[in-house]
Scaffold this active site. Sequence first.
Site, PDB file in Angstrom:
ATOM      1  N   LEU A  33      60.080  43.590  54.956  1.00  0.00           N
ATOM      2  CA  LEU A  33      61.343  42.901  54.684  1.00  0.00           C
ATOM      3  C   LEU A  33      62.299  43.748  53.855  1.00  0.00           C
ATOM      4  CD1 LEU A  33      60.033  39.279  53.931  1.00  0.00           C
ATOM      5  CD2 LEU A  33      60.704  40.311  56.121  1.00  0.00           C
ATOM      6  N   HIS A  34      63.583  43.528  54.108  1.00  0.00           N
ATOM      7  CA  HIS A  34      64.658  44.217  53.389  1.00  0.00           C
ATOM      8  C   HIS A  34      65.753  43.189  53.118  1.00  0.00           C
ATOM      9  CE1 HIS A  34      66.641  44.130  57.259  1.00  0.00           C
ATOM     10  NE2 HIS A  34      65.639  44.814  57.806  1.00  0.00           N
ATOM     11  N   GLY A  36      68.466  42.554  54.468  1.00  0.00           N
ATOM     12  CA  GLY A  36      68.989  41.911  55.680  1.00  0.00           C
ATOM     13  C   GLY A  36      68.195  40.650  56.005  1.00  0.00           C
ATOM     14  N   HIS A  37      66.870  40.761  55.958  1.00  0.00           N
ATOM     15  CA  HIS A  37      66.026  39.577  56.192  1.00  0.00           C
ATOM     16  C   HIS A  37      66.320  38.513  55.130  1.00  0.00           C
ATOM     17  CE1 HIS A  37      63.181  42.723  57.977  1.00  0.00           C
ATOM     18  NE2 HIS A  37      63.338  41.879  58.978  1.00  0.00           N
TER      19      HIS A  37
HETATM   20  P1  AMP Z   1      62.593  41.723  62.531  1.00  0.00           P
HETATM   21  O1  AMP Z   1      61.646  41.627  61.384  1.00  0.00           O
HETATM   22  O2  AMP Z   1      63.116  43.085  62.772  1.00  0.00           O
HETATM   23  O3  AMP Z   1      62.051  41.046  63.763  1.00  0.00           O
HETATM   24  O4  AMP Z   1      63.869  40.865  62.101  1.00  0.00           O
HETATM   25  C1  AMP Z   1      63.756  39.519  61.749  1.00  0.00           C
HETATM   26  C2  AMP Z   1      65.137  38.909  61.755  1.00  0.00           C
HETATM   27  O5  AMP Z   1      65.955  39.578  60.796  1.00  0.00           O
HETATM   28  C3  AMP Z   1      65.831  39.057  63.120  1.00  0.00           C
HETATM   29  O6  AMP Z   1      66.521  37.861  63.419  1.00  0.00           O
HETATM   30  C4  AMP Z   1      66.775  40.214  62.865  1.00  0.00           C
HETATM   31  O7  AMP Z   1      67.908  40.201  63.708  1.00  0.00           O
HETATM   32  C5  AMP Z   1      67.160  39.983  61.423  1.00  0.00           C
HETATM   33  N1  AMP Z   1      67.650  41.216  60.815  1.00  0.00           N
HETATM   34  C6  AMP Z   1      67.096  42.435  60.901  1.00  0.00           C
HETATM   35  N2  AMP Z   1      67.861  43.359  60.276  1.00  0.00           N
HETATM   36  C7  AMP Z   1      68.942  42.692  59.795  1.00  0.00           C
HETATM   37  C8  AMP Z   1      70.102  43.073  59.065  1.00  0.00           C
HETATM   38  N3  AMP Z   1      70.310  44.349  58.712  1.00  0.00           N
HETATM   39  N4  AMP Z   1      71.004  42.125  58.723  1.00  0.00           N
HETATM   40  C9  AMP Z   1      70.800  40.832  59.088  1.00  0.00           C
HETATM   41  N5  AMP Z   1      69.719  40.397  59.777  1.00  0.00           N
HETATM   42  C10 AMP Z   1      68.802  41.316  60.130  1.00  0.00           C
END
Ligand code: AMP
Length: 282
Positions: A33-34, A36-37
Site C-alpha cells: 500500500l501507498h 494512493g490506496h
Molecule cells: P492495486 O493494489 O494496484 O490493485 O490497487 C488497488 C486500488 O487502488 C485500485 O482501485 C487502484 O486503481 C487504486 N490505486 C492504485 N494506485 C493509485 C493511485 N496512485 N491513486 C489512486 N488510486 C490508486
Amino acid sequence: MILFKRSEDLTVYLEKQRPAGRQVGFIPTMGALHPGHISLIDISKRASLLSVCSIFVNPAQFNDPKDFQKYPITIENDIYLLEKAGTDVLFLPEAGDLYPGGIADLERYDLGYLETILEGFYRPGHFQGVCQVMRRLLDRVQPQHLFMGQKDYQQCMVVGRLLALIGSDAILHTVPTLREADGLAMSSRNMRLSGEERAKSTGIYQALTYLKENCRPGELAGLIDRACDLLLKHDFRIDYVEIADTGTLEKVSIWDGKQKLVSLIAAFQQEVRLIDNMILTE
Ligand code: AMP
C-alpha cells in the site's frame, strides 16, 4: 481495525453490523500500500462508511507468472498504514478461501469490446481474472459503495460492467490518481524501479501532460508520435499510447473538438510495466 482471514468470519461480522444501518464501503487492493490506496480509504471514511479493505494478490489476473512472483508484499507496513487511516476491517484471504477449486476453469464474463483493447489486448485473460476475484470479494463484502482508482481507468470500466452483469447495486466511485511530486502515478510497482529507472519513469507523466497541452481538433496521429518520442527518450519500451473516448474507450484518430478524451499509456521501464492515463478535455 479488525482483521479477518476467513470469509465465513468476515461475513458473520458484517451481517451483525448491518442492522445498525451503517453502509459498507469497500476498497479492494493487492497490498504494498501507498498513499494512493489510502486516499481511497480516506474517501470511504469521510463518507462515514464501514470501511472494508481487502488485500489479496490475485493469481487469476496475472497473465505473466513472473509478474505475479515479483509482486511486492509488505503486509506489516500495510497493516500499519490501514490502522493509521482508521480502516474498520481488513480482509486478508488465502487463495484457497476465494478459489477452493483452484484457478483453472473459472467462470467467464462477457466483457465485449473492453476486453479486446489496451490492457485487455496486451494482458490476455487479465480482466477475466479481475472479474473473477471481484465477484468473489463482492459476494463476501456486499458493499453499498466500491472505491477504485482512476489510475486503472479501463479496470474501473470493466468493474462497472461486472456490477451490471451480476446485478449488483453497489455504487462505483472512481477516485483521482495520486501522484508523486514529479508526476509519477503512485503504484506498488514503483518500488521495483532502480534509482535511475525511477528518475526516467516521469517520462509517462510528461507524455500525458504533453498530450493534454497540445491536443487540438483534427488528426491526432502526429501528436501521439511526439508523445511516443518523449517516452523513447526516457528509455521506455511502449505497449501503447492511445487517445480514446472517455465513455467507451474507443480509439479517437480525428478529434472534432467536442468529444471527451482520455489518453492512456502502458510502457516498460526495463522489467517494470507501468500504466497511467489523463483526461485531456475538461
Ligand atoms: P492495486 O493494489 O494496484 O490493485 O490497487 C488497488 C486500488 O487502488 C485500485 O482501485 C487502484 O486503481 C487504486 N490505486 C492504485 N494506485 C493509485 C493511485 N496512485 N491513486 C489512486 N488510486 C490508486
